[in-house]
Design a protein around this motif. Structure first.
Motif, PDB file in Angstrom:
ATOM      1  N   SER A 184      60.810 -29.708  45.329  1.00 21.27           N
ATOM      2  CA  SER A 184      59.395 -29.752  44.962  1.00 21.27           C
ATOM      3  C   SER A 184      58.536 -29.254  46.113  1.00 21.27           C
ATOM      4  O   SER A 184      57.562 -28.528  45.916  1.00 21.27           O
ATOM      5  CB  SER A 184      58.987 -31.183  44.582  1.00 21.27           C
ATOM      6  OG  SER A 184      59.683 -31.606  43.443  1.00 21.27           O
ATOM      7  N   LYS A 185      58.907 -29.663  47.331  1.00 13.89           N
ATOM      8  CA  LYS A 185      58.147 -29.205  48.501  1.00 13.89           C
ATOM      9  C   LYS A 185      58.242 -27.694  48.658  1.00 13.89           C
ATOM     10  O   LYS A 185      57.292 -27.027  49.040  1.00 13.89           O
ATOM     11  CB  LYS A 185      58.662 -29.899  49.761  1.00 13.89           C
ATOM     12  CG  LYS A 185      58.330 -31.384  49.812  1.00 13.89           C
ATOM     13  CD  LYS A 185      58.846 -32.014  51.092  1.00 13.89           C
ATOM     14  CE  LYS A 185      58.520 -33.501  51.153  1.00 13.89           C
ATOM     15  NZ  LYS A 185      59.055 -34.128  52.393  1.00 13.89           N
ATOM     16  N   SER A 186      59.421 -27.162  48.363  1.00 11.43           N
ATOM     17  CA  SER A 186      59.605 -25.720  48.545  1.00 11.43           C
ATOM     18  C   SER A 186      58.784 -24.924  47.536  1.00 11.43           C
ATOM     19  O   SER A 186      58.512 -23.741  47.748  1.00 11.43           O
ATOM     20  CB  SER A 186      61.089 -25.365  48.411  1.00 11.43           C
ATOM     21  OG  SER A 186      61.549 -25.630  47.094  1.00 11.43           O
ATOM     22  N   LYS A 187      58.376 -25.566  46.429  1.00 11.18           N
ATOM     23  CA  LYS A 187      57.590 -24.873  45.419  1.00 11.18           C
ATOM     24  C   LYS A 187      56.109 -24.878  45.737  1.00 11.18           C
ATOM     25  O   LYS A 187      55.341 -24.164  45.105  1.00 11.18           O
ATOM     26  CB  LYS A 187      57.814 -25.525  44.050  1.00 11.18           C
ATOM     27  CG  LYS A 187      59.212 -25.310  43.496  1.00 11.18           C
ATOM     28  CD  LYS A 187      59.352 -25.979  42.145  1.00 11.18           C
ATOM     29  CE  LYS A 187      60.754 -25.784  41.583  1.00 11.18           C
ATOM     30  NZ  LYS A 187      60.928 -26.449  40.278  1.00 11.18           N
ATOM     31  N   LEU A 188      55.672 -25.693  46.700  1.00 10.43           N
ATOM     32  CA  LEU A 188      54.265 -25.723  47.066  1.00 10.43           C
ATOM     33  C   LEU A 188      53.867 -24.413  47.737  1.00 10.43           C
ATOM     34  O   LEU A 188      54.636 -23.803  48.470  1.00 10.43           O
ATOM     35  CB  LEU A 188      53.988 -26.892  48.013  1.00 10.43           C
ATOM     36  CG  LEU A 188      54.187 -28.299  47.440  1.00 10.43           C
ATOM     37  CD1 LEU A 188      53.934 -29.343  48.520  1.00 10.43           C
ATOM     38  CD2 LEU A 188      53.288 -28.536  46.242  1.00 10.43           C
ATOM     39  N   LEU A 189      52.648 -23.986  47.471  1.00 12.70           N
ATOM     40  CA  LEU A 189      52.158 -22.719  48.012  1.00 12.70           C
ATOM     41  C   LEU A 189      51.478 -22.971  49.354  1.00 12.70           C
ATOM     42  O   LEU A 189      50.522 -23.749  49.446  1.00 12.70           O
ATOM     43  CB  LEU A 189      51.162 -22.092  47.024  1.00 12.70           C
ATOM     44  CG  LEU A 189      50.660 -20.693  47.370  1.00 12.70           C
ATOM     45  CD1 LEU A 189      51.798 -19.677  47.295  1.00 12.70           C
ATOM     46  CD2 LEU A 189      49.537 -20.282  46.409  1.00 12.70           C
TER      47      LEU A 189
END
Length: 250
Positions: A184-189
């Motif tokens: 989920s963190k890796s999907k944050l912009l």
């Protein structure tokens, strides 16, 4: 004037003759009137009944057609590369193109070539119009619900220019959070590194706002914390609340 009645001669004056003719004419008129009243009333109700039946038969298809035309409205939240992002109203079964038109039309950056504009929308949903060059295969969105475009295409790149998101309200996602916190963190912009096209994918962020974000970080060395993005003209508390779960600064 003399006439013979049963062998008897009767003398009639001119007055008598005129009276007899008048009486006969009057009697003929009365007889004609009576015959007209006896026969004509039978025709008129039949004509009226036929006309009434015709009116009823003509009205039935119109009523049926009116019932068929009652199509419910749905709400679509259109964001990304459109001129007027926001919630628009369309009829159930209308297509993506109609929703985009109601949102002021697509911008020049919109990846329309990778969107099936004829795709029908049948329920309240959200569509995010992506910028050219950022098309990705449809996947599970950030809320844990799968995008409708992915379901419709089996995960292929068809409709990769748009995200069609239906929130899975009430779904239990507690077990998924522990297993997917890192992903989920890796999907944050990262707003300190994101390109203009990537920034435009955020809710309520258009080309002008995305450009202002880039100019701010170039002039100030980046954003120290998430709330610093509200220093950008056009991003107030309401917009920040919509994008804060999709962005990060490191």
């Amino acid at each position: 004037m003399e006439i013979s009645v049963f062998g008897k001669k009767i003398f009639l004056s001119k007055i008598h003759v005129v009276c007899i003719i008048t009486v006969m004419a009057f009697g003929a008129g009365i007889l004609g009137f009576i015959l007209k009243q006896v026969y004509h009333p039978l025709e008129k109700p039949m004509v009226e009944a036929e006309n009434t039946a015709m009116v009823i038969k003509k009205a039935e298809p119109a009523e049926e057609q009116a019932e068929e035309e009652k199509v419910p409205d749905i709400k679509v939240y259109v964001t990304g590369c459109v001129n007027k992002p926001g919630v628009v109203t369309i009829k159930k079964g209308q297509i993506i193109e109609d929703a985009i038109k109601n949102a002021g039309g697509a911008t020049k950056q919109a990846d329309l070539e990778n969107i099936n504009l004829a795709y029908p929308l049948n329920e309240n949903t959200m569509i995010r119009i992506k910028a050219k060059g950022t098309a990705k295969a449809a996947s599970t969105d950030k809320t844990g619900s799968q995008s409708q475009s992915a379901k419709a295409t089996g995960g292929s790149t068809i409709n990769s220019g748009v995200d069609i998101i239906i929130d899975s309200l009430g779904a239990d996602v507690g077990e998924k959070e522990s297993n997917s916190s890192e992903s989920s963190k890796s999907k944050l912009l990262n707003i300190n590194k994101a390109s203009q096209a990537e920034l435009e994918e955020l809710p309520n962020v258009g080309p002008a706002t995305a450009k202002a974000i880039i100019e701010y970080r170039e002039q100030n060395g980046g954003f120290a914390k998430l709330t610093d993005i509200m220093k950008i003209t056009g991003i107030k508390q309401k917009t920040f609340d919509k994008i804060k779960n999709f962005i990060c600064v490191d």
